[in-house]
Design an enzyme around this catalytic site. Structure first.
Site, PDB file in Angstrom:
ATOM      1  N   SER A 161       0.859  -1.189   0.000  1.00  0.00           N
ATOM      2  CA  SER A 161       0.000   0.000   0.000  1.00  0.00           C
ATOM      3  C   SER A 161       0.896   1.240   0.000  1.00  0.00           C
ATOM      4  O   SER A 161       2.076   1.168   0.360  1.00  0.00           O
ATOM      5  CB  SER A 161      -0.861   0.004   1.272  1.00  0.00           C
ATOM      6  OG  SER A 161      -1.470   1.261   1.472  1.00  0.00           O
ATOM      7  N   TYR A 174      -2.283  -0.939  10.355  1.00  0.00           N
ATOM      8  CA  TYR A 174      -2.340  -1.172   8.910  1.00  0.00           C
ATOM      9  C   TYR A 174      -1.051  -0.698   8.234  1.00  0.00           C
ATOM     10  O   TYR A 174      -0.418  -1.431   7.474  1.00  0.00           O
ATOM     11  CB  TYR A 174      -3.554  -0.472   8.298  1.00  0.00           C
ATOM     12  CG  TYR A 174      -3.682  -0.731   6.820  1.00  0.00           C
ATOM     13  CD1 TYR A 174      -4.090  -1.975   6.359  1.00  0.00           C
ATOM     14  CD2 TYR A 174      -3.360   0.251   5.873  1.00  0.00           C
ATOM     15  CE1 TYR A 174      -4.179  -2.239   4.991  1.00  0.00           C
ATOM     16  CE2 TYR A 174      -3.450  -0.004   4.516  1.00  0.00           C
ATOM     17  CZ  TYR A 174      -3.872  -1.248   4.083  1.00  0.00           C
ATOM     18  OH  TYR A 174      -3.955  -1.516   2.735  1.00  0.00           O
TER      19      TYR A 174
HETATM   20  N1  LIG Z   1      -8.635  -0.318  -1.538  1.00  0.00           N
HETATM   21  C1  LIG Z   1      -7.614   0.429  -1.169  1.00  0.00           C
HETATM   22  O1  LIG Z   1      -7.730   1.674  -1.079  1.00  0.00           O
HETATM   23  C2  LIG Z   1      -6.272  -0.221  -0.923  1.00  0.00           C
HETATM   24  C3  LIG Z   1      -5.145   0.589  -0.980  1.00  0.00           C
HETATM   25  C4  LIG Z   1      -3.903   0.007  -0.766  1.00  0.00           C
HETATM   26  C5  LIG Z   1      -3.796  -1.346  -0.521  1.00  0.00           C
HETATM   27  N2  LIG Z   1      -4.922  -2.119  -0.452  1.00  0.00           N
HETATM   28  C6  LIG Z   1      -4.739  -3.567  -0.200  1.00  0.00           C
HETATM   29  O2  LIG Z   1      -5.278  -4.258  -1.308  1.00  0.00           O
HETATM   30  C7  LIG Z   1      -5.576  -5.601  -0.925  1.00  0.00           C
HETATM   31  C8  LIG Z   1      -6.936  -5.982  -1.470  1.00  0.00           C
HETATM   32  O3  LIG Z   1      -7.932  -5.196  -0.834  1.00  0.00           O
HETATM   33  P1  LIG Z   1      -9.117  -4.485  -1.613  1.00  0.00           P
HETATM   34  O4  LIG Z   1      -8.875  -3.041  -1.575  1.00  0.00           O
HETATM   35  O5  LIG Z   1      -9.345  -5.151  -2.916  1.00  0.00           O
HETATM   36  O6  LIG Z   1     -10.306  -4.736  -0.580  1.00  0.00           O
HETATM   37  P2  LIG Z   1     -11.474  -5.825  -0.551  1.00  0.00           P
HETATM   38  O7  LIG Z   1     -12.380  -5.622  -1.698  1.00  0.00           O
HETATM   39  O8  LIG Z   1     -12.041  -5.724   0.844  1.00  0.00           O
HETATM   40  O9  LIG Z   1     -10.706  -7.219  -0.716  1.00  0.00           O
HETATM   41  C9  LIG Z   1     -10.100  -7.910   0.331  1.00  0.00           C
HETATM   42  C10 LIG Z   1     -10.038  -9.375  -0.023  1.00  0.00           C
HETATM   43  O10 LIG Z   1      -9.386 -10.112   1.031  1.00  0.00           O
HETATM   44  C11 LIG Z   1     -10.195 -11.249   1.342  1.00  0.00           C
HETATM   45  N3  LIG Z   1     -10.001 -11.677   2.733  1.00  0.00           N
HETATM   46  C12 LIG Z   1     -10.204 -10.932   3.854  1.00  0.00           C
HETATM   47  N4  LIG Z   1      -9.976 -11.673   4.942  1.00  0.00           N
HETATM   48  C13 LIG Z   1      -9.611 -12.916   4.506  1.00  0.00           C
HETATM   49  C14 LIG Z   1      -9.245 -14.127   5.161  1.00  0.00           C
HETATM   50  N5  LIG Z   1      -9.178 -14.223   6.500  1.00  0.00           N
HETATM   51  N6  LIG Z   1      -8.968 -15.220   4.409  1.00  0.00           N
HETATM   52  C15 LIG Z   1      -9.051 -15.146   3.041  1.00  0.00           C
HETATM   53  N7  LIG Z   1      -9.359 -14.019   2.376  1.00  0.00           N
HETATM   54  C16 LIG Z   1      -9.638 -12.925   3.102  1.00  0.00           C
HETATM   55  C17 LIG Z   1     -11.614 -10.771   1.087  1.00  0.00           C
HETATM   56  O11 LIG Z   1     -12.485 -11.856   0.830  1.00  0.00           O
HETATM   57  P3  LIG Z   1     -13.484 -12.545   1.878  1.00  0.00           P
HETATM   58  O12 LIG Z   1     -14.089 -11.461   2.718  1.00  0.00           O
HETATM   59  O13 LIG Z   1     -14.461 -13.237   0.976  1.00  0.00           O
HETATM   60  O14 LIG Z   1     -12.647 -13.496   2.650  1.00  0.00           O
HETATM   61  C18 LIG Z   1     -11.423  -9.976  -0.206  1.00  0.00           C
HETATM   62  O15 LIG Z   1     -11.428 -10.844  -1.311  1.00  0.00           O
HETATM   63  C19 LIG Z   1      -5.454  -5.639   0.582  1.00  0.00           C
HETATM   64  O16 LIG Z   1      -4.233  -6.236   0.939  1.00  0.00           O
HETATM   65  C20 LIG Z   1      -5.461  -4.170   0.975  1.00  0.00           C
HETATM   66  O17 LIG Z   1      -4.779  -3.937   2.175  1.00  0.00           O
HETATM   67  C21 LIG Z   1      -6.144  -1.576  -0.653  1.00  0.00           C
END
Ligand SMILES: NC(=O)c1ccc[n+]([C@@H]2O[C@H](COP(=O)([O-])OP(=O)(O)OC[C@H]3O[C@@H](n4cnc5c(N)ncnc54)[C@H](OP(=O)(O)O)[C@@H]3O)[C@@H](O)[C@H]2O)c1
Length: 283
Positions: A161, A174
């Site tokens: 991130s 985080y």
């Molecule tokens: N969106 C942003 O602004 C942003 C910015 C920088 C970095 N990120 C990073 O990007 C990555 C993806 O996040 P996203 O933004 O796409 O958010 P998201 O839509 O909430 O996706 C998160 C994913 O992680 C899965 N997950 C959560 N807990 C889990 C567990 N215990 N076991 C297996 N899977 C699990 C969720 O699926 P289930 O709930 O179905 O398990 C979902 O598929 C993360 O690492 C996040 O920190 C996001």
């Protein structure tokens, strides 16, 4: 001992991609864009393992990706499981070991993760420790379990991130987990360079996914000023092809990544706390 399959690999082995956190957001987008991937040796991907807890979402994605034009599509294998903590490595390692005939990992995307908005002292400690388990321990254990199945040309994408570059007040755990992910990625990239395995840290700023919904426990339903996952993932995959080790897409994000070096990380921790309000249930 690692990367043993470089020496054992033969053409009949299955080529797979593993994506964690694939039920929504950037993980689902990685699955979409990687489902049309051609391997470096000109071969095709046989299977994509999409991993997350929500089985219905994974099945929907699998149907979306396989219901297309009839052109070759890899088998999309939904694996509904909680991969938090050390068990993530045991689960993936166990699935890989069960593959009769052997398997080669073309790309591993360590993407599952979540954030927790709010002060450290007023946020449930179990939830915050779960965050460390999923964002840090799990991708570490999964990578270790996956490495013996990689060969020259294999790739690892770690979703970190923009928060990785700075400490952050009211987002402390985080930012710390993502700083680990960035540092781990670069160390691993140095170790694996001579073996021909590419490693990259994806470091996006806000992206339009379910992230805020989870981090705010439903108080905020949309990531503010979020970029589209399509653009962020496409930029990451192109950066990986070019041999880059860190993917930061937008010029504004690059500028923000540079600020802690200029002013110090404590200063940016205070500024982000005061200026980037992240709502939580405790407010
Ligand atoms: N969106 C942003 O602004 C942003 C910015 C920088 C970095 N990120 C990073 O990007 C990555 C993806 O996040 P996203 O933004 O796409 O958010 P998201 O839509 O909430 O996706 C998160 C994913 O992680 C899965 N997950 C959560 N807990 C889990 C567990 N215990 N076991 C297996 N899977 C699990 C969720 O699926 P289930 O709930 O179905 O398990 C979902 O598929 C993360 O690492 C996040 O920190 C996001």
């Amino acid at each position: 001992m690692l990367l043993l399959n470089i020496f054992k690999y033969n053409k009949s082995m299955k080529k797979i991609i593993i994506i964690t956190g694939a039920s929504s957001g950037m993980g689902a987008e990685f699955a979409r864009q990687l489902s049309v991937r051609k391997c470096e040796d000109g071969g095709k991907i046989d299977e994509i393992w999409i991993i997350a807890r929500r089985e219905d979402r994974l099945k929907e994605l699998s149907a979306e990706l396989t219901g297309g034009s009839g052109a070759f599509v890899p088998l999309i294998k939904p694996i509904a499981v909680d991969i938090g903590g050390r068990k993530g490595g045991e689960i993936i390692g166990g699935l890989l070991a069960k593959e009769a005939g052997g398997v080669v990992i073309d790309t591993l995307v360590n993407n599952a993760g979540f954030g927790t908005y709010g002060r450290f002292d007023s946020t449930d400690i179990k939830w915050q420790l779960d965050e460390i388990d999923l964002n840090v321990t799990s991708p570490t254990a999964i990578t270790w379990a996956a490495l013996p199945y990689m060969e020259r040309g294999s790739r690892i994408i770690n979703t970190a991130s923009l928060a990785a570059f700075s400490a952050m007040g009211c987002f402390a755990i985080y930012a710390a987990t993502k700083a680990y992910m960035l540092s781990f990625t670069l160390g691993l990239a140095a170790e694996l360079h001579s073996k021909g395995v590419k490693v990259i840290a994806l470091c996006p700023g806000p992206v339009d996914t379910e992230f805020s919904q989870v981090a705010s426990e439903g108080v905020r339903n949309k990531v503010l000023h979020g970029k589209k996952p399509y653009a962020v993932v496409r930029h990451c995959l192109r950066s990986l092809e070019k041999g880059k080790k860190i993917a930061v897409m937008a010029p504004k994000w690059k500028f923000k990544a540079f600020l802690p070096r200029l002013f110090g990380r404590y200063f940016t921790a205070k500024v982000t706390m005061l200026t980037e309000k992240r709502p939580s249930k405790k407010d």
